[in-house]
Design an enzyme around this catalytic site. Structure first.
Site, short mmCIF file in Angstrom:
data_model
loop_
_atom_site.label_atom_id
_atom_site.label_comp_id
_atom_site.label_asym_id
_atom_site.label_seq_id
_atom_site.Cartn_x
_atom_site.Cartn_y
_atom_site.Cartn_z
CB SER A 17 91.80 -11.45 20.83
OG SER A 17 90.74 -10.58 21.19
CG ASP A 55 86.09 3.00 21.23
OD1 ASP A 55 85.26 2.08 21.15
OD2 ASP A 55 86.14 3.78 22.21
CG ASN A 81 83.67 -11.41 16.28
OD1 ASN A 81 83.19 -12.43 16.78
ND2 ASN A 81 84.76 -10.82 16.76
CE1 TYR A 145 77.05 -10.34 24.27
CE2 TYR A 145 75.95 -12.30 25.11
CZ TYR A 145 76.87 -11.71 24.27
OH TYR A 145 77.63 -12.49 23.43
CE LYS A 149 76.11 -10.61 20.91
NZ LYS A 149 76.99 -10.29 19.77
#
Length: 244
Positions: A17, A55, A81, A145, A149
């Protein structure tokens, strides 16, 4: 060896998705067979897709999935991704959130690289793209987060140096606000904070998953062999003046 269809093979995590799906669809259109590692099945699988349910937070399960993905396949392109956000400011972030975000966004990416590098080295060719975020430059309530990154940027640069002599390039693509279900989950439509984001996009619109996929595909192309260790932001101009 290849997918059995004559197509070269790419591995994309989280490709059922959102941005991952757009990347998969673009790579299929470009003539690749794509192995999709995702805990959820795609709504409509492509005939040029192999979905492996896993998972990615489960280290043992991920190892088994990667063994299955590479069995009989020479994977020469990888897109890391899959990722999770878990928004929280410094006063609220929990160690468990940080551990989970780092495990999926960074550790799982490293495991995927380790799984595909032998075939890339044997082919003297490989393309790796890590999906980062403009949040790596700093974003409120994204402690875990943004840290993960930013870690991907260090990983990207270090891998680029280590693998360059093997004909393998490693780059990162950092999306800004992209119209996906994930964005809406952490940035509810109509919320003041969400509107403030939209008001700061220089091109005056949200990005589309296909626009990220286009940049990823360009870095995966065989003709992109002189670009490595770079971070490309797909952000509608939001990082202009911010990115180093």
């Amino acid at each position: 060896m290849n997918s059995g269809t004559g197509r070269e093979v790419a591995l994309v995590t989280g490709a059922s998705s959102g941005i991952g799906r757009a990347i998969l669809e673009r790579l299929v259109m470009d003539g690749l067979h794509v192995v999709n590692l995702d805990i959820a099945a795609p709504a409509a699988a492509s005939p040029h897709e192999t979905h492996i349910a896993v998972d990615l937070l489960d280290e043992a399960a991920l190892g088994q999935a990667l063994a299955q993905a590479t069995q009989g396949r020479a994977i020469t392109r990888l897109v890391n991704n899959a990722g999770i956000v878990r928004p929280a400011a410094i006063d609220a972030v929990r160690r468990a959130d940080l551990q989970a975000v780092m495990a999926l966004n960074v550790a799982a990416s490293i495991a995927c690289v380790q799984a595909v590098v032998p075939a890339m080295r044997a082919a003297r060719f490989g393309r790796i793209v890590n999906i980062s975020s403009r949040a790596a430059l700093g974003k409120g309530e994204r402690i875990a987060y943004s840290a993960s990154k930013a870690a991907l940027h260090g990983l990207t640069r270090t891998l680029a140096l280590e693998l360059a002599a093997d004909g393998i390039t490693v780059n990162a693509v950092g999306p800004g606000p992209i119209a996906t279900a994930l964005f809406e989950r952490v940035n509810p439509p109509g919320a003041p904070a969400t509107q403030r984001i939209l008001d700061t996009i220089p091109v005056r619109r949200m990005g589309q998953p296909q626009e990220v996929a286009h940049q990823v595909a360009s870095l995966l192309d065989a003709r992109a062999g002189f670009t490595t260790g770079q971070v490309l932001y797909v952000c509608g101009g939001m990082t202009v003046g911010l990115a180093p």
